[in-house]
Design a protein around this motif. Structure first.
Motif, short mmCIF file in Angstrom:
data_model
loop_
_atom_site.label_atom_id
_atom_site.label_comp_id
_atom_site.label_asym_id
_atom_site.label_seq_id
_atom_site.Cartn_x
_atom_site.Cartn_y
_atom_site.Cartn_z
N GLN A 69 0.92 -1.27 0.02
CA GLN A 69 -0.12 0.13 0.06
C GLN A 69 0.82 1.29 -0.18
OE1 GLN A 69 -3.37 0.12 -0.38
NE2 GLN A 69 -3.26 -2.31 -0.48
N PRO A 70 0.65 2.23 -0.95
CA PRO A 70 1.50 3.29 -0.91
C PRO A 70 1.37 4.08 0.15
CG PRO A 70 -0.17 3.44 -2.67
CD PRO A 70 -0.28 2.09 -2.03
N ASP A 71 0.34 4.09 1.01
CA ASP A 71 -0.15 4.89 2.05
C ASP A 71 0.29 4.11 3.47
OD1 ASP A 71 -2.00 3.18 1.79
OD2 ASP A 71 -3.82 4.83 1.90
N VAL A 109 1.37 3.60 6.61
CA VAL A 109 1.88 4.61 7.55
C VAL A 109 2.14 3.90 8.95
CG1 VAL A 109 1.49 6.56 8.95
CG2 VAL A 109 0.32 6.47 6.69
N THR A 159 -0.93 -0.56 13.05
CA THR A 159 -1.76 -0.83 11.92
C THR A 159 -1.81 -2.39 12.09
OG1 THR A 159 0.09 0.48 10.83
CG2 THR A 159 -1.49 -0.71 9.32
#
Ligand SMILES: *[C@@H]1O[C@H](CO)[C@@H](O)[C@H](O)[C@H]1NC(C)=O
Ligand SMILES: *[C@@H]1O[C@H](CO)[C@@H](O)[C@H](O)[C@H]1NC(C)=O
Ligand SMILES: *[C@@H]1O[C@H](CO)[C@@H](O)[C@H](O)[C@H]1NC(C)=O
Length: 314
Positions: free
Chosen positions: A302-304, A306, A311
């Motif tokens: 996932q590019p996002d 964080v 998570t």
């Protein structure tokens, strides 16, 4: 002509009392030549191959191969380095099952060109034979591969991190890293999967070795193993056998903190061991179910993504 069992062994007073797989191992221990049933196309080794993923798989493990192909084992360029994938398989012992899975493997080979299969029974005690035959194939067909990942089909391998790590290594120098195991010897308890009786080896100590779930090695070290293997009697525990080959060549395996083949402890109660942020730092973790591999691969990509707060994938 097929290799004949060593009948003189059966005369040993302790032979009859051994479990069947141990008897089979002993009777066929000297057999090392088995025909290749399926090999990948020559393109597998064309061009500079930076990292060859050599994944041990049982014939019926279709779902595992399928998800590896779609996740960490996808053939691609990582930081400009070519990754190639190969599954190492034998045959099913039961003839009816063998005919069925051989059709499956023919189909997979046609579709993906990533099957290397030999005509021997794929069993836990024949994994060393699989390693030895793979080393021979590598020497003949893929000698210029810079690095190898040798592992199981139920690991999660962070192949991008592996490339980052390997780019600082020299393929012409010794490298053999994974989950280092030392100071252990044969398990003499017959109920254990790893039971190795004195009839197989009198030695009480194994040399240091890396857990067979997954380890990385260089071309230099693969060549050393290729020289050692023919000089040694096969031992039914494949990762220990490779440790013996290293020792024979005066080389030592080393530990890499990113390889967890003996299960993974969550780093803290707050950080789940399935947290993709945790996996960002790792090279390889053992025991993933196919759907978990897919979830983890997706989360890591996932590019996002964080990190820094918790998570969870599930
Ligand atoms: C068969 O087993 C005997 C007894 O262990 C051994 O001496 C002999 O070398 C073996 N033969 C082969 C072909 O490995
Ligand atoms: C290993 O494979 C050979 C050839 O198929 C077979 O004869 C032998 O029984 C197998 N050994 C074990 C321990 O499964
Ligand atoms: C391997 O590399 C050497 C030297 O770069 C080259 O001469 C040889 O043809 C290559 N072998 C294969 C099988 O690609």
């Amino acid at each position: 002509s097929p290799c004949r069992p060593n009948a003189s062994l059966a005369a040993h007073p302790d032979f009859a009392a051994q479990p069947e797989h141990v008897r089979n191992f002993l009777l066929y221990r000297h057999c090392r030549a088995f025909p290749e049933l399926r090999a990948p196309p020559a393109a597998k080794c064309a061009g500079p191959v930076f990292l060859l993923l050599a994944i041990k798989s049982s014939p019926a493990n279709y779902e595992r191969r399928d998800v590896v192909r779609r996740t960490w084992g996808r053939e691609r360029l990582v930081q400009g380095a070519a990754l190639r994938r190969l599954f190492l398989v034998g045959t099913a012992a039961n003839p009816h099952e063998a005919a069925k899975v051989n059709r499956l493997l023919a189909l997979e080979a046609r579709e993906h060109g990533d099957i290397l299969q030999w005509d021997f029974h794929d069993s836990f005690f024949n994994l060393t034979l699989k390693q030895v035959l793979f080393l021979e194939w590598l020497k003949a067909q893929c000698p210029n591969t810079s690095f190898l990942l040798n592992g199981d089909d139920d690991v999660f391998a962070h192949t991008d991190n592996m490339v980052t790590f390997l780019r600082d290594q020299d393929p012409e120098r010794h490298l053999f890293v994974g989950h280092l195991i030392q100071g252990v010897g044969p398990i003499r308890a017959p109920w254990s999967k790893y039971f190795v009786p004195r009839l197989v080896t009198e030695a009480e100590q194994y040399p240091p070795y890396c857990g067979g779930g997954g380890f990385l090695l260089s071309r230099f070290t693969a060549q050393a193993l290729q020289r050692a293997a023919p000089a040694l009697d096969l031992l039914p525990i494949d990762d220990v056998f490779l440790g013996q080959c290293l020792q024979h060549q005066g080389l030592r395996p080393a530990s890499h903190s990113g390889v967890h083949t003996a299960g993974l402890q969550a780093p803290s109660a707050r950080l789940s061991s399935f947290d993709p942020c945790y996996y960002r730092e790792l090279l390889l973790v053992h025991r993933f179910r196919p759907y978990e591999m897919l979830l983890m691969w997706d989360a890591l990509n996932q590019p996002d993504l964080v990190c820094g707060h918790q998570t969870r994938v599930y």
